[in-house]
Design an enzyme around this catalytic site. Structure first.
Site, PDB file in Angstrom:
ATOM      1  N   GLU A 183      -5.213  -4.680  10.770  1.00  0.00           N
ATOM      2  CA  GLU A 183      -4.162  -3.677  10.943  1.00  0.00           C
ATOM      3  C   GLU A 183      -4.398  -2.922  12.251  1.00  0.00           C
ATOM      4  O   GLU A 183      -5.178  -1.953  12.271  1.00  0.00           O
ATOM      5  CB  GLU A 183      -4.186  -2.673   9.783  1.00  0.00           C
ATOM      6  CG  GLU A 183      -3.955  -3.286   8.422  1.00  0.00           C
ATOM      7  CD  GLU A 183      -3.380  -2.278   7.433  1.00  0.00           C
ATOM      8  OE1 GLU A 183      -2.350  -2.584   6.843  1.00  0.00           O
ATOM      9  OE2 GLU A 183      -3.935  -1.179   7.288  1.00  0.00           O
ATOM     10  N   GLY A 217       2.787   2.451  10.814  1.00  0.00           N
ATOM     11  CA  GLY A 217       3.735   3.545  10.640  1.00  0.00           C
ATOM     12  C   GLY A 217       4.471   3.937  11.910  1.00  0.00           C
ATOM     13  O   GLY A 217       5.130   4.972  11.962  1.00  0.00           O
ATOM     14  N   GLY A 272       2.963  -1.073   4.310  1.00  0.00           N
ATOM     15  CA  GLY A 272       2.995   0.353   3.995  1.00  0.00           C
ATOM     16  C   GLY A 272       4.413   0.788   3.675  1.00  0.00           C
ATOM     17  O   GLY A 272       4.932   0.541   2.582  1.00  0.00           O
ATOM     18  N   GLY A 273       5.062   1.416   4.645  1.00  0.00           N
ATOM     19  CA  GLY A 273       6.384   2.014   4.452  1.00  0.00           C
ATOM     20  C   GLY A 273       7.395   1.110   3.755  1.00  0.00           C
ATOM     21  O   GLY A 273       8.083   1.542   2.818  1.00  0.00           O
ATOM     22  N   ASN A 285       0.871  -1.177   0.000  1.00  0.00           N
ATOM     23  CA  ASN A 285       0.000   0.000   0.000  1.00  0.00           C
ATOM     24  C   ASN A 285       0.905   1.223   0.000  1.00  0.00           C
ATOM     25  O   ASN A 285       1.489   1.564   1.022  1.00  0.00           O
ATOM     26  CB  ASN A 285      -0.895  -0.038   1.245  1.00  0.00           C
ATOM     27  CG  ASN A 285      -1.719   1.226   1.403  1.00  0.00           C
ATOM     28  OD1 ASN A 285      -1.790   2.048   0.480  1.00  0.00           O
ATOM     29  ND2 ASN A 285      -2.342   1.392   2.557  1.00  0.00           N
ATOM     30  N   TRP A 286       0.993   1.852  -1.159  1.00  0.00           N
ATOM     31  CA  TRP A 286       1.930   2.977  -1.285  1.00  0.00           C
ATOM     32  C   TRP A 286       1.395   4.250  -0.638  1.00  0.00           C
ATOM     33  O   TRP A 286       2.112   5.237  -0.545  1.00  0.00           O
ATOM     34  CB  TRP A 286       2.238   3.235  -2.762  1.00  0.00           C
ATOM     35  CG  TRP A 286       3.004   2.130  -3.429  1.00  0.00           C
ATOM     36  CD1 TRP A 286       3.476   0.977  -2.837  1.00  0.00           C
ATOM     37  CD2 TRP A 286       3.394   2.067  -4.801  1.00  0.00           C
ATOM     38  NE1 TRP A 286       4.130   0.216  -3.764  1.00  0.00           N
ATOM     39  CE2 TRP A 286       4.101   0.848  -4.979  1.00  0.00           C
ATOM     40  CE3 TRP A 286       3.220   2.912  -5.897  1.00  0.00           C
ATOM     41  CZ2 TRP A 286       4.623   0.474  -6.218  1.00  0.00           C
ATOM     42  CZ3 TRP A 286       3.746   2.539  -7.133  1.00  0.00           C
ATOM     43  CH2 TRP A 286       4.441   1.331  -7.275  1.00  0.00           C
ATOM     44  N   LYS A 287       0.124   4.247  -0.295  1.00  0.00           N
ATOM     45  CA  LYS A 287      -0.496   5.456   0.283  1.00  0.00           C
ATOM     46  C   LYS A 287      -0.254   6.639  -0.664  1.00  0.00           C
ATOM     47  O   LYS A 287      -0.202   6.443  -1.876  1.00  0.00           O
ATOM     48  CB  LYS A 287       0.013   5.682   1.708  1.00  0.00           C
ATOM     49  CG  LYS A 287      -0.156   4.412   2.567  1.00  0.00           C
ATOM     50  CD  LYS A 287       0.093   4.615   4.019  1.00  0.00           C
ATOM     51  CE  LYS A 287      -0.111   3.277   4.748  1.00  0.00           C
ATOM     52  NZ  LYS A 287       0.067   3.360   6.185  1.00  0.00           N
ATOM     53  N   HIS A 303      -9.421   1.517   5.076  1.00  0.00           N
ATOM     54  CA  HIS A 303      -8.133   1.647   5.766  1.00  0.00           C
ATOM     55  C   HIS A 303      -8.295   2.571   6.971  1.00  0.00           C
ATOM     56  O   HIS A 303      -9.083   3.517   6.921  1.00  0.00           O
ATOM     57  CB  HIS A 303      -7.078   2.195   4.804  1.00  0.00           C
ATOM     58  CG  HIS A 303      -5.690   2.093   5.348  1.00  0.00           C
ATOM     59  ND1 HIS A 303      -5.196   2.999   6.257  1.00  0.00           N
ATOM     60  CD2 HIS A 303      -4.727   1.171   5.155  1.00  0.00           C
ATOM     61  CE1 HIS A 303      -3.957   2.633   6.577  1.00  0.00           C
ATOM     62  NE2 HIS A 303      -3.654   1.537   5.939  1.00  0.00           N
ATOM     63  N   SER A 358       3.734  -2.051  10.323  1.00  0.00           N
ATOM     64  CA  SER A 358       5.184  -2.148  10.495  1.00  0.00           C
ATOM     65  C   SER A 358       5.760  -3.510  10.107  1.00  0.00           C
ATOM     66  O   SER A 358       6.687  -4.003  10.764  1.00  0.00           O
ATOM     67  CB  SER A 358       5.578  -1.768  11.927  1.00  0.00           C
ATOM     68  OG  SER A 358       5.203  -0.430  12.204  1.00  0.00           O
ATOM     69  N   GLU A 400      -6.604   4.909   8.011  1.00  0.00           N
ATOM     70  CA  GLU A 400      -6.381   6.330   7.721  1.00  0.00           C
ATOM     71  C   GLU A 400      -7.640   6.958   7.131  1.00  0.00           C
ATOM     72  O   GLU A 400      -7.954   8.118   7.410  1.00  0.00           O
ATOM     73  CB  GLU A 400      -5.172   6.483   6.776  1.00  0.00           C
ATOM     74  CG  GLU A 400      -3.876   6.223   7.533  1.00  0.00           C
ATOM     75  CD  GLU A 400      -2.767   5.592   6.711  1.00  0.00           C
ATOM     76  OE1 GLU A 400      -2.830   5.624   5.466  1.00  0.00           O
ATOM     77  OE2 GLU A 400      -1.824   5.053   7.335  1.00  0.00           O
TER      78      GLU A 400
HETATM   79  P1  13P Z   1       3.213   0.500   7.713  1.00  0.00           P
HETATM   80  O1  13P Z   1       3.691  -0.800   7.107  1.00  0.00           O
HETATM   81  O2  13P Z   1       3.933   1.696   7.205  1.00  0.00           O
HETATM   82  O3  13P Z   1       3.125   0.407   9.207  1.00  0.00           O
HETATM   83  O4  13P Z   1       1.702   0.698   7.199  1.00  0.00           O
HETATM   84  C1  13P Z   1       0.810  -0.345   7.294  1.00  0.00           C
HETATM   85  C2  13P Z   1      -0.399  -0.004   6.519  1.00  0.00           C
HETATM   86  O5  13P Z   1      -1.136   0.901   6.868  1.00  0.00           O
HETATM   87  C3  13P Z   1      -0.681  -0.769   5.300  1.00  0.00           C
HETATM   88  O6  13P Z   1      -1.951  -0.501   4.826  1.00  0.00           O
END
Ligand code: 13P
Length: 254
Positions: free
Chosen positions: A170, A176, A237-238, A12-14, A98, A216, A100
């Protein structure tokens, strides 16, 4: 790994990567991922890069996902994007609900359920996200929260649709933050998710459902997390933004 469900690892590149950066990444990923058959590999770029990424992964083992979509099919909804529009770029998966979006766009379980139905109507597989906050975990109400989110976000799906969906657990406190859930915490929560899906639908649906862990995930913890019996992949994510860490997560999961 002894699982009846195929692992799925999605990046997930956000809100990251220009088209040029996205293309650089997928060109590397194509090369690195050649021959990997044990894992379904999915990348979820921002909308603006879907077209080019879609072309760049044609005829590869990499699948395309989007990060959100509208619950509506079309019409006067300024700024929104429909499932049908995503299909034009050969999108197969769509992340819904998600944390967010739940937090910043105030998305509710009821809205997420509508989006999940709209996704299935267009033959897109939703990756439906759930997870408790730190305050909820500390208050000992994790299962209550997951139960509410599952019952709300999956409302109205048929058994067939549920089986074709993916759930991503999640925990908000792990996103993050560098704080990964321990593999035991992930397994406990995800076993609960599977039991709840069995209660809402049936055992067969629950047994076939892929449940991802997100929060993470990195190369150093992927193996341990993926070895848990109810962890069927990861939503990253990251660490999905860099080719080395993303490919190492995939390779360490096999
Ligand atoms: P991180 O891997 O950056 O913690 O993010 C997880 C995430 O929100 C994937 O959708």
């Amino acid at each position: 790994m002894d699982k009846e469900r195929k692992l799925l690892i999605a990046g997930n590149w956000k809100m990251n990567k220009t088209v040029a950066e996205a293309l650089d990444f997928v060109q590397d990923l194509r090369r690195e991922a050649t021959g990997i058959k044990e894992v379904d590999i999915v990348v979820c770029p921002p909308f603006t890069a879907l077209d080019e990424v879609s072309k760049a992964i044609l005829d590869t083992n990499i699948r395309l996902g989007a990060q959100n979509m509208s619950e509506h099919q079309g019409g006067a909804y300024t700024g929104e994007i429909s499932a049908g529009m995503l299909k034009e770029f050969s999108v197969r998966f769509v992340i819904l609900g998600h944390s967010e979006r739940r937090q910043y766009q105030k998305e509710t379980d009821a809205l997420i359920a509508k989006k999940a139905l709209a996704a299935h109507a267009a033959s897109l597989k939703p990756i439906i996200c759930i997870g408790e906050s730190l305050a909820e975990r500390e208050a000992g109400i994790t299962e209550k929260v997951l139960d509410r989110q599952l019952n709300g976000s999956l409302a109205g799906l048929t058994k067939e649709q549920m089986q074709e969906s993916v759930v991503a657990y999640e925990p908000v406190w792990a996103i993050g933050t560098g704080k990964t859930a321990t593999s035991q915490q992930a397994e406990e929560a995800q076993a609960f998710v599977r039991r709840t899906v069995a209660a809402i639908f049936d055992d067969t649906v629950a047994r076939r459902l892929r449940i991802l862990y997100g929060g993470s995930v990195k190369p150093s913890n992927a193996r341990e997390l993926m070895s848990q019996s109810d962890v069927d992949g990861a939503l990253v994510g990251g660490a999905s933004l860099e080719i080395r860490s993303f490919i190492d997560i995939i390779k360490n999961s096999i």
